[in-house]
Design a protein around this motif. Structure first.
Motif, PDB file in Angstrom:
ATOM      1  N   VAL A   1      -1.796  12.384  19.719  1.00 13.91           N
ATOM      2  CA  VAL A   1      -2.328  11.214  19.043  1.00 13.91           C
ATOM      3  C   VAL A   1      -3.439  10.648  19.902  1.00 13.91           C
ATOM      4  N   CYS A   2      -4.559  10.312  19.264  1.00 12.83           N
ATOM      5  CA  CYS A   2      -5.691   9.706  19.960  1.00 12.83           C
ATOM      6  C   CYS A   2      -5.870   8.280  19.472  1.00 12.83           C
ATOM      7  N   TYR A   3      -5.925   7.357  20.407  1.00  9.27           N
ATOM      8  CA  TYR A   3      -6.131   5.943  20.113  1.00  9.27           C
ATOM      9  C   TYR A   3      -7.534   5.552  20.568  1.00  9.27           C
ATOM     10  N   VAL A   4      -8.287   4.906  19.693  1.00  8.37           N
ATOM     11  CA  VAL A   4      -9.593   4.352  20.044  1.00  8.37           C
ATOM     12  C   VAL A   4      -9.423   2.843  20.129  1.00  8.37           C
ATOM     13  N   LEU A   5      -9.591   2.294  21.325  1.00  9.87           N
ATOM     14  CA  LEU A   5      -9.416   0.874  21.560  1.00  9.87           C
ATOM     15  C   LEU A   5     -10.780   0.194  21.434  1.00  9.87           C
ATOM     16  N   LEU A   6     -10.856  -0.812  20.587  1.00  4.94           N
ATOM     17  CA  LEU A   6     -12.117  -1.492  20.292  1.00  4.94           C
ATOM     18  C   LEU A   6     -12.087  -2.918  20.820  1.00  4.94           C
ATOM     19  N   ASN A   7     -13.230  -3.342  21.303  1.00  6.31           N
ATOM     20  CA  ASN A   7     -13.409  -4.722  21.737  1.00  6.31           C
ATOM     21  C   ASN A   7     -14.762  -5.214  21.247  1.00  6.31           C
ATOM     22  N   ALA A   8     -14.787  -6.391  20.687  1.00  7.40           N
ATOM     23  CA  ALA A   8     -16.024  -6.990  20.194  1.00  7.40           C
ATOM     24  C   ALA A   8     -16.494  -8.040  21.192  1.00  7.40           C
ATOM     25  N   PRO A   9     -17.601  -7.808  21.896  1.00  8.75           N
ATOM     26  CA  PRO A   9     -18.097  -8.802  22.852  1.00  8.75           C
ATOM     27  C   PRO A   9     -18.513 -10.094  22.162  1.00  8.75           C
ATOM     28  N   TRP A  10     -18.666 -11.110  22.995  1.00  8.76           N
ATOM     29  CA  TRP A  10     -18.941 -12.447  22.476  1.00  8.76           C
ATOM     30  C   TRP A  10     -20.248 -12.491  21.694  1.00  8.76           C
ATOM     31  N   THR A  11     -21.287 -11.865  22.199  1.00  8.59           N
ATOM     32  CA  THR A  11     -22.577 -11.940  21.516  1.00  8.59           C
ATOM     33  C   THR A  11     -22.536 -11.261  20.160  1.00  8.59           C
ATOM     34  N   VAL A  12     -21.768 -10.190  20.045  1.00  5.52           N
ATOM     35  CA  VAL A  12     -21.623  -9.526  18.753  1.00  5.52           C
ATOM     36  C   VAL A  12     -20.870 -10.432  17.773  1.00  5.52           C
ATOM     37  N   LEU A  13     -19.810 -11.085  18.254  1.00  4.83           N
ATOM     38  CA  LEU A  13     -19.073 -12.010  17.400  1.00  4.83           C
ATOM     39  C   LEU A  13     -19.974 -13.148  16.926  1.00  4.83           C
ATOM     40  N   CYS A  14     -20.815 -13.653  17.826  1.00  6.85           N
ATOM     41  CA  CYS A  14     -21.719 -14.745  17.446  1.00  6.85           C
ATOM     42  C   CYS A  14     -22.709 -14.287  16.384  1.00  6.85           C
ATOM     43  N   TYR A  15     -23.252 -13.071  16.550  1.00 11.05           N
ATOM     44  CA  TYR A  15     -24.230 -12.583  15.576  1.00 11.05           C
ATOM     45  C   TYR A  15     -23.610 -12.482  14.191  1.00 11.05           C
ATOM     46  N   TYR A  16     -22.443 -11.849  14.103  1.00 13.04           N
ATOM     47  CA  TYR A  16     -21.837 -11.648  12.789  1.00 13.04           C
ATOM     48  C   TYR A  16     -21.211 -12.927  12.245  1.00 13.04           C
ATOM     49  N   ALA A  17     -20.846 -13.865  13.106  1.00 16.51           N
ATOM     50  CA  ALA A  17     -20.375 -15.167  12.613  1.00 16.51           C
ATOM     51  C   ALA A  17     -21.493 -15.887  11.880  1.00 16.51           C
ATOM     52  N   GLU A  18     -22.716 -15.791  12.422  1.00 17.76           N
ATOM     53  CA  GLU A  18     -23.857 -16.383  11.748  1.00 17.76           C
ATOM     54  C   GLU A  18     -24.225 -15.589  10.503  1.00 17.76           C
ATOM     55  N   GLU A  19     -24.064 -14.265  10.558  1.00 11.77           N
ATOM     56  CA  GLU A  19     -24.377 -13.409   9.416  1.00 11.77           C
ATOM     57  C   GLU A  19     -23.441 -13.682   8.243  1.00 11.77           C
ATOM     58  N   LEU A  20     -22.159 -13.939   8.538  1.00 18.24           N
ATOM     59  CA  LEU A  20     -21.160 -14.155   7.496  1.00 18.24           C
ATOM     60  C   LEU A  20     -21.005 -15.625   7.117  1.00 18.24           C
ATOM     61  N   SER A  21     -21.815 -16.491   7.717  1.00 23.13           N
ATOM     62  CA  SER A  21     -21.758 -17.936   7.432  1.00 23.13           C
ATOM     63  C   SER A  21     -20.374 -18.493   7.717  1.00 23.13           C
ATOM     64  N   LEU A  22     -19.792 -18.075   8.838  1.00 20.96           N
ATOM     65  CA  LEU A  22     -18.537 -18.678   9.267  1.00 20.96           C
ATOM     66  C   LEU A  22     -18.800 -20.093   9.746  1.00 20.96           C
ATOM     67  N   ARG A  23     -17.717 -20.830   9.933  1.00 18.95           N
ATOM     68  CA  ARG A  23     -17.846 -22.223  10.297  1.00 18.95           C
ATOM     69  C   ARG A  23     -17.328 -22.434  11.703  1.00 18.95           C
ATOM     70  N   ALA A  24     -18.013 -23.296  12.452  1.00 15.98           N
ATOM     71  CA  ALA A  24     -17.681 -23.575  13.839  1.00 15.98           C
ATOM     72  C   ALA A  24     -17.159 -24.998  13.964  1.00 15.98           C
ATOM     73  N   PRO A  25     -16.349 -25.277  14.999  1.00 16.00           N
ATOM     74  CA  PRO A  25     -15.742 -26.608  15.136  1.00 16.00           C
ATOM     75  C   PRO A  25     -16.749 -27.649  15.611  1.00 16.00           C
ATOM     76  N   LEU A  26     -16.540 -28.876  15.109  1.00 16.19           N
ATOM     77  CA  LEU A  26     -17.365 -30.006  15.522  1.00 16.19           C
ATOM     78  C   LEU A  26     -16.545 -31.080  16.227  1.00 16.19           C
ATOM     79  N   GLN A  27     -15.424 -31.459  15.620  1.00 15.12           N
ATOM     80  CA  GLN A  27     -14.689 -32.603  16.131  1.00 15.12           C
ATOM     81  C   GLN A  27     -13.266 -32.539  15.591  1.00 15.12           C
ATOM     82  N   THR A  28     -12.305 -33.001  16.377  1.00 15.93           N
ATOM     83  CA  THR A  28     -10.901 -32.961  15.973  1.00 15.93           C
ATOM     84  C   THR A  28     -10.550 -34.160  15.107  1.00 15.93           C
TER      85      THR A  28
END
Length: 840
Positions: free
Chosen positions: A100-127
């Protein structure tokens, strides 16, 4: 050893803090020993394939080591690297002929930021503030026994559309807010990455899974629930405060569920908990009505008064209004939750085609939205296939009716056989024995046909070639529900509206296949209907709960046993290996279907069985813990999905609530004696003296014998068999009762709908406040500089970016920290645990 394995998985270079490695010397790590990078990064996702070393076929399908599969896999992994993901391969030999071969994936922070903006995700402002229900109970000084303090509660925020340029100034800087619930950026990369010809739909990990290029693809679970650690993980919190049986009376930690499993799973458990809570007043009222009927039986002779009394009418109106109010308040609760979880305005503008659709579509066409060539299936052919599938549904419905007729004949034949036994005790209970055994036989037929049709519905829906997954799921749900509605409710409908209606009269009885039509017992049809409902509903719940408890354990044992066929491993399994042995989460269809059918039982036929909500309440308390334990301990972690509501299931619930009003109106008017009793009271000064005698007619002279010249039967007929005027008077009163009942209930429901807004006022205020704060936070014009802020790149980064928390720059600190860098070079050159392609 297991704890050490998990620590080793997270931090393999134990002599240096991983955060120091990432923030101090990132470029040294990349240039000297890139394979160690995942040693200090979290594993976000796992891809798995099995290889047959001897070239034979695997048990799970065609071997993934074929040249065609290898080429597709390598191309896909190469594209993932180009998209900025970090990959590491780990090979595990299970036996001499299987690995069995396992491919372990990790998404770096800059990649997450790019696709968060691409997908119009929402970021926190205030509690914002906390839940309103706890505040109300605190002000009333009422102890809240269901409340519990769950540790590590995910904070609630005002949110706005994510912008990388505003991370340092306005938006939240917590990395966990971006990676909670396995944020959709990573799976978006996996779903849109091509590995071949795009016009043929060779895109995404879902297509690769359907072609068996990969055996599995799943996010990694957190540490095991039994592992002792200083700080509880979200998975351990869910087990301690949700999945354990001791938490049966506690509130569900919905924010933790959403944080770990995503919005789709969290909304299901939110709806299930909301529905279970609303069953409490229905169960209490039903129990009171049942006790009232039991008291009437002890003071009056007719056994039918147990369910056929004035309290039943009140309870029917109560449940009709309960169902409408329940759905209205669920819409409010759903709007609060979806806004809290930032998916209230979620709408996927252009959903990707299904992998099976892209693989089987006969032609391509240009997408009017994206402008790209993609697989296409002609609408006329799909319409013909849908009509063919509808024909199959009709055939299956007729099959259900055939089995229903067979059970009717069975009850009649068994009654005749028992009557001829000439045993006094058995003869007195002949109708009850025949009815009870017929109900049990009907339950077995229902469960068997249900299994067969669900498998058939899968085949039909795939054959219809629906383009998107949402359309596929809606058509599949619709097919199964139509059949299950007829399958589960046909027998109660027959007893309610048809049994005893077409028997004829003495001397002129109607027959079915040479056997006289069955009649209701002395207590009326409501007694038999209550028995049928309890057997089907409670029996189905018992079978499903036993199956849900035993089936995952047996499947898990068998899957673990297959994994140990090669002689077992001496070393403890690593997290991705442990998760690979877990069961695949097959979605929420069966859970929703079970609850929706239960909702039909407690609303459509509630006039005949006031105890149905009580049994449903007990079942749901059990169901919540069974489902929670499956998701936390026995299933692989599902991919988080964002949804704004519970989908087509809410439409089905509304349909059932409307059918329940009509069903209870006709049941009370035509199946109970409520209207005849009420008419007799009005015409006889409020007294029921002589009521039973007024409901009996004399048989025709040719139907009597000399030894027994007087024969009376239930009905409003003269001695020639024709209906009396009283029959038509009662028929008019019954129809008038139906019209008044449904108009009153529907009007009351409409008033409730107008009085209860779908979105609470406080949520509307919060949305406006959030919109205002978002404009302030994301204003492009800088007051200090007077220019535009930085814009995001048009394409994602192609070099493997690093985990850099927002607000912290990547520092090339070779000259600033020479001692640490020399230490890292030494560690990377001397300690290389599990390089690419190694085994353990």
């Amino acid at each position: 050893m297991l704890a050490l394995a998990y620590v080793h998985h997270s931090f393999r270079v134990v002599s240096v803090c991983p955060h120091v490695l990432l923030s101090v010397c990132p470029h040294v790590l990349l240039s000297v020993c890139p394979h160690v990078l995942l040693s200090v990064c979290a594993v976000d996702f796992v891809l798995v394939w099995e290889e047959s070393l001897s070239g034979q076929k695997e048990e799970r399908g065609v071997s993934s080591s074929s040249p065609a599969h290898s080429m597709k896999r390598e191309e896909f992994l190469s594209r993932l690297r180009d998209a900025g993901l970090l990959l590491e391969q780990v090979h595990v030999s299970l036996s001499a002929c299987r690995s069995v071969c396992y491919v372990l994936l990790n998404a770096p922070w800059t990649v997450l930021c790019y696709y968060a903006e691409e997908l119009s995700l929402r970021a926190p402002l205030q509690t914002p503030t906390y839940s309103w229900s706890e505040k109300v109970l605190e002000r009333l000084s009422i102890p809240n026994l269901m409340s519990q303090r769950v540790p590590n509660a995910p904070p609630d925020y005002y949110t706005c559309p994510f912008r990388t340029s505003k991370l340092d100034s306005k938006l939240g800087t917590s990395m966990t807010s971006m990676t909670s619930a396995l944020c959709p950026q990573l799976y978006e990369i996996l779903a849109r990455t091509p590995y071949g010809d795009v016009t043929r739909g060779e895109v995404g990990v879902d297509r690769l899974l359907s072609e068996e290029v990969f055996s599995a693809a799943y996010p990694l679970h957190e540490v095991p629930v039994c592992l002792s650690v200083c700080l509880l993980s979200v998975r351990q919190v869910l087990f301690q405060y949700w999945a354990r049986w001791g938490s049966w009376y506690r509130y569900q930690p919905l924010d933790h569920i959403r944080d770990y499993f995503g919005e789709k799973v969290a909304l299901y458990f939110a709806w299930l908990g909301f529905y279970t809570g609303w069953l409490v007043p229905a169960a209490v009222m039903g129990t009171v009505v049942f006790l009232f009927g039991f008291w009437l039986v002890t003071t009056d002779l007719p056994a039918g008064l147990l369910f056929d009394n004035g309290g039943t009418v009140f309870f029917s109106v109560f449940m009709a209004l309960w169902s409408v109010t329940f759905l209205e308040f669920w819409k409010r609760s759903c709007s609060c939750l979806t806004h809290r979880w930032n998916c209230s305005q979620y709408q996927e503008m252009e959903e990707r085609p299904r992998p099976e659709f892209t693989a089987m579509a006969p032609m391509t066409t240009r997408n009017p939205v994206t402008g790209a060539e993609e697989p296409y299936f002609p609408e006329t052919q799909r319409l013909r296939r849908i009509l063919t599938g509808g024909t199959v549904i009709v055939v299956m419905v007729f099959m259900v009716l055939m089995f229903l007729i067979a059970i009717i004949l069975y009850r009649t034949i068994v009654s005749i056989v028992i009557y001829r036994a000439q045993k006094s005790f058995v003869v007195l209970s002949a109708s009850r024995i025949a009815s009870l055994t017929g109900s049990l036989l009907n339950l077995l037929v229902i469960m068997t046909l249900s299994r067969i049709y669900i498998s058939l519905a899968y085949i039909l829906t795939r054959w219809e070639m629906h383009r998107t997954q949402s359309k596929y799921e809606d058509m599949f749900i619709l097919k199964v529900f139509i059949f299950q509605f007829v399958n589960f409710y046909s027998s109660p409908v027959y007893i309610t509206f048809f049994k005893g209606r077409f028997i004829g009269y003495p001397g002129n009885y109607n027959e079915l296949f040479g056997i006289r039509n069955e009649d209701c017992g002395p207590g009326g049809c409501l007694i038999e209907l209550a028995q049928e409902l309890l057997v089907i509903m409670v029996g189905k719940q018992l079978i499903n709960n036993i199956q849900e408890f035993l089936s995952p354990k047996l499947k898990g044992w068998w899957q673990a046993r297959k994994g140990e066929e090669g002689g077992g491993q001496k070393e403890p399994p690593l997290p991705w290996e442990t998760d690979y042995q877990l069961l695949v989460c097959e979605g929420l269809f069966s859970e929703y279907l079970e609850m929706v059918l239960q909702f039909g039982f407690i609303t459509i036929f509630v006039a005949a069985c006031p105890l149905a909500p009580l049994f449903a309440l007990f079942n749901n308390w059990l169901e919540v813990r069974l489902d929670a334990h499956k998701f936390v301990c026995e299933y692989r972690r599902p991919v988080a999905e964002r949804v704004p509501d519970i989908g087509i299931w809410f439409t089905i619930l509304e349909l059932i609530s409307h059918l329940a009003v009509l069903s209870n109106a006709f049941l009370l008017a035509f199946s109970s004696s409520f209207v005849p009793r009420l008419h007799y009271r009005w015409t006889h000064d409020g007294s029921l003296a002589g009521y039973v005698n007024s409901t009996l007619s004399y048989a025709p002279p040719n139907a009597t014998s000399q030894s027994n010249p007087v024969c009376r039967f239930r009905g409003y007929r003269d001695q020639t068999g024709n209906f009396l005027p009283e029959f038509y008077q009662l028929l008019a009163l019954r129809l008038a009762f139906v019209i008044i009942f449904e108009h009153v209930v529907f009007l009351s429901g409409h008033v409730i709908d107008l009085m209860v807004p779908d979105v609470p006022e406080e949520v509307e205020t919060k949305i406006k406040r959030e919109f205002y704060m978002a404009k302030e936070a994301l204003a492009e014009h800088q007051v200090t500089g007077g220019g535009l802020g930085p814009t995001r790149p048009r394409t994602p980064p192609h070099e493997p970016p690093l985990h850099t928390p927002p607000g912290r720059t990547q520092l090339n600190t070779m000259h600033q920290y020479p001692f640490i860098c020399r230490t890292l070079v030494f560690l990377c050159s001397n300690f290389s645990p599990w390089p690419i392609g190694s085994t353990h």
